[in-house]
Design an enzyme around this catalytic site. Sequence first.
Site, short mmCIF file in Angstrom:
data_model
loop_
_atom_site.label_atom_id
_atom_site.label_comp_id
_atom_site.label_asym_id
_atom_site.label_seq_id
_atom_site.Cartn_x
_atom_site.Cartn_y
_atom_site.Cartn_z
N ASN A 13 -2.56 -5.14 -14.25
CA ASN A 13 -3.09 -6.49 -14.08
C ASN A 13 -3.32 -7.09 -15.45
OD1 ASN A 13 -3.22 -6.09 -11.23
ND2 ASN A 13 -5.04 -4.86 -11.58
N ARG B 204 -20.03 -5.53 -4.77
CA ARG B 204 -19.61 -6.93 -4.60
C ARG B 204 -20.32 -7.50 -3.38
NH1 ARG B 204 -13.15 -7.57 -5.70
NH2 ARG B 204 -12.97 -6.12 -7.46
N ARG C 289 -5.07 -9.58 -16.48
CA ARG C 289 -6.22 -10.50 -16.49
C ARG C 289 -7.51 -9.70 -16.66
NH1 ARG C 289 -5.06 -9.25 -11.02
NH2 ARG C 289 -6.83 -8.09 -10.19
N TYR D 31 3.89 7.42 0.01
CA TYR D 31 2.48 7.13 0.29
C TYR D 31 1.65 8.39 0.13
CZ TYR D 31 -1.81 5.79 2.65
OH TYR D 31 -3.14 5.54 2.94
N ILE D 32 0.63 8.31 -0.72
CA ILE D 32 -0.27 9.45 -0.92
C ILE D 32 -1.56 9.18 -0.18
CG2 ILE D 32 -1.35 10.97 -2.63
CD1 ILE D 32 1.60 10.83 -3.12
N GLU E 11 0.37 -0.27 -10.75
CA GLU E 11 0.62 -1.62 -11.25
C GLU E 11 -0.32 -1.93 -12.40
OE1 GLU E 11 -1.28 -4.79 -8.44
OE2 GLU E 11 -0.24 -3.39 -7.13
C1 MV4 Z 1 -1.07 3.14 -2.57
C2 MV4 Z 1 -1.82 4.14 -1.92
C3 MV4 Z 1 -1.18 5.32 -1.61
N1 MV4 Z 1 0.12 5.52 -1.94
N2 MV4 Z 1 0.21 3.36 -2.87
C4 MV4 Z 1 -4.21 -0.44 -2.25
C5 MV4 Z 1 -4.43 -1.64 -3.13
C6 MV4 Z 1 -3.37 -1.58 -4.14
N3 MV4 Z 1 -3.80 -2.05 -5.39
C7 MV4 Z 1 -2.90 -0.17 -4.15
N4 MV4 Z 1 -3.35 0.44 -2.96
C8 MV4 Z 1 -2.92 1.67 -2.60
N5 MV4 Z 1 -1.61 1.96 -2.91
C9 MV4 Z 1 0.80 4.52 -2.57
N6 MV4 Z 1 2.08 4.72 -2.89
C10 MV4 Z 1 -3.17 3.85 -1.62
C11 MV4 Z 1 -3.71 2.62 -1.95
C12 MV4 Z 1 -5.11 2.41 -1.63
C13 MV4 Z 1 -5.56 2.32 -0.29
C14 MV4 Z 1 -4.68 2.41 0.81
C15 MV4 Z 1 -5.17 2.32 2.10
C16 MV4 Z 1 -6.54 2.14 2.34
C17 MV4 Z 1 -7.41 2.06 1.30
C18 MV4 Z 1 -6.94 2.13 -0.03
C19 MV4 Z 1 -7.85 2.02 -1.09
C20 MV4 Z 1 -7.37 2.10 -2.38
C21 MV4 Z 1 -6.01 2.31 -2.64
#
Ligand code: MV4
Length: 449
Positions: free
Chosen positions: A290, A337, A292, A202-203, A288
């Site tokens: 998407n 949005r 679409r 987790y970053i 990831e």
């Molecule tokens: C993460 C991350 C940090 N580390 N994965 C959130 C939605 C999804 N599409 C991907 N997301 C994230 N994945 C790792 N390994 C941070 C996010 C993240 C997020 C996390 C907590 C609160 C707000 C966020 C906003 C954008 C992305």
Amino acid sequence: MFSKLLIANRGEIALRIMRAAHELGIKTVAVFSEADKESLHVLLADEKICIGPAKAIDSYLNIPNIISAALITKAEAIHPGYGFLAENPRFAEICNQEGLVFIGPSASNMRMMGDKNRARQEMKKAKLPILPGSDEIVNDFNSAAKTAKKTGFPIMLKAAAGGGGKGMRIVHSPSNLEEQYIIAQNESNSAFGNPDLYIEKYIENARHIEIQVIRDGNGQVMAFGERECSLQRKHQKILEETPSTFIDEKTRKKIIRAVETATEYIDYHSLGTFEFLVDSRKNFYFMEANTRIQVEHPITEMVYGIDLIKEQIKIAAGEKLDLKNDLYLNGHSIECRINAEDPTSFAPSPGKIEFLVFPGGEGIRIDSAAYQGWNIPPFYDSLIAKVISHALTREEAIRKIKTALEMTTVVGIKTNIPLHLNILSNSDFLKGKYDTQFLERLISKKTSR
Ligand code: MV4
């Protein structure tokens, strides 16, 4: 080119697709649930067919009814929009079996990217950097504990069948792992019928950006500059902008090139989006993809002066991607949005729109299916409009969208416009200094006062 297209969606995206189709001289078929009889996509389509009761599972997710509607009306292609069946490889296969063109990538590309763990492994092979974490599904707690320890806390548990937030859990220390593992597994199982989880480092305080790409049947490919998507609440994006204040030209070129290479590696066709996390040292990591069109696609259209959905339809019809290679990023664009929800509790706020005004103006685009007198049904998501600004500079794009939102008038339902105005006047936001933690901090500050 197709002469008739069925739009397997509702709301603003159904209208957006209809606009692109009509500009290309294509007739449109709207499908609708019993709750959407009075919805704008039904009122504006060339033909319309009711596909079932209000609940999405009985209508917008009802594959036999949608396929029947396409066959009866002699539509040649189906555009799925976003959500609902847009990323369902089985639906794409059935369309093709019935002689209908599914406007999207191949079922096998969709299957690969739909399994988020597999996508991670395949994109690693395609030379995209990925975050440290598991190589495989961690399907028992012991292997999860082992991988988490090897990766180093904090880690994130993610649902292999998920994407976009459901089944995601941040774990800060080994003592919370078992509890969070069980919660994530259950959440994933009830949301997707699949409990499989994988692990990523987790970053914290990262930027979440994404790259739009489009690739035709001949392998012509074009990726665009990043959309900044760090402003999310409960993994739902709220405000997006392009370009990101954090990404320099050198990093942008590197990510664009990496995405183009990755799509070539898997022979990706159609339009798609690759999501990345960017750390404080500007290292980027694939998360990831998407398969679409996405909600936030308009900001890319504004700064590049293109119509992504028209391009998507054209290449699905077998045409060559005719985007010029000298396309360049022009100015700055922001999307807010607008959700029908209580701005403090975030509870949905469906109901009748008694009065509605969107101001419009130079550099302002409204993508919406809302109208005065419309009764917003409670069965679907709460997005009622996207307000988009475009200007030469970020400062001007902010002034424009703020003014547009101040002049937007919605009576009868609640909206999150106050939240947007709060973000748009925040001094850190104005400086472009924000990350994935920003919105949570802003919201908790507001409610504790
Ligand atoms: C993460 C991350 C940090 N580390 N994965 C959130 C939605 C999804 N599409 C991907 N997301 C994230 N994945 C790792 N390994 C941070 C996010 C993240 C997020 C996390 C907590 C609160 C707000 C966020 C906003 C954008 C992305």
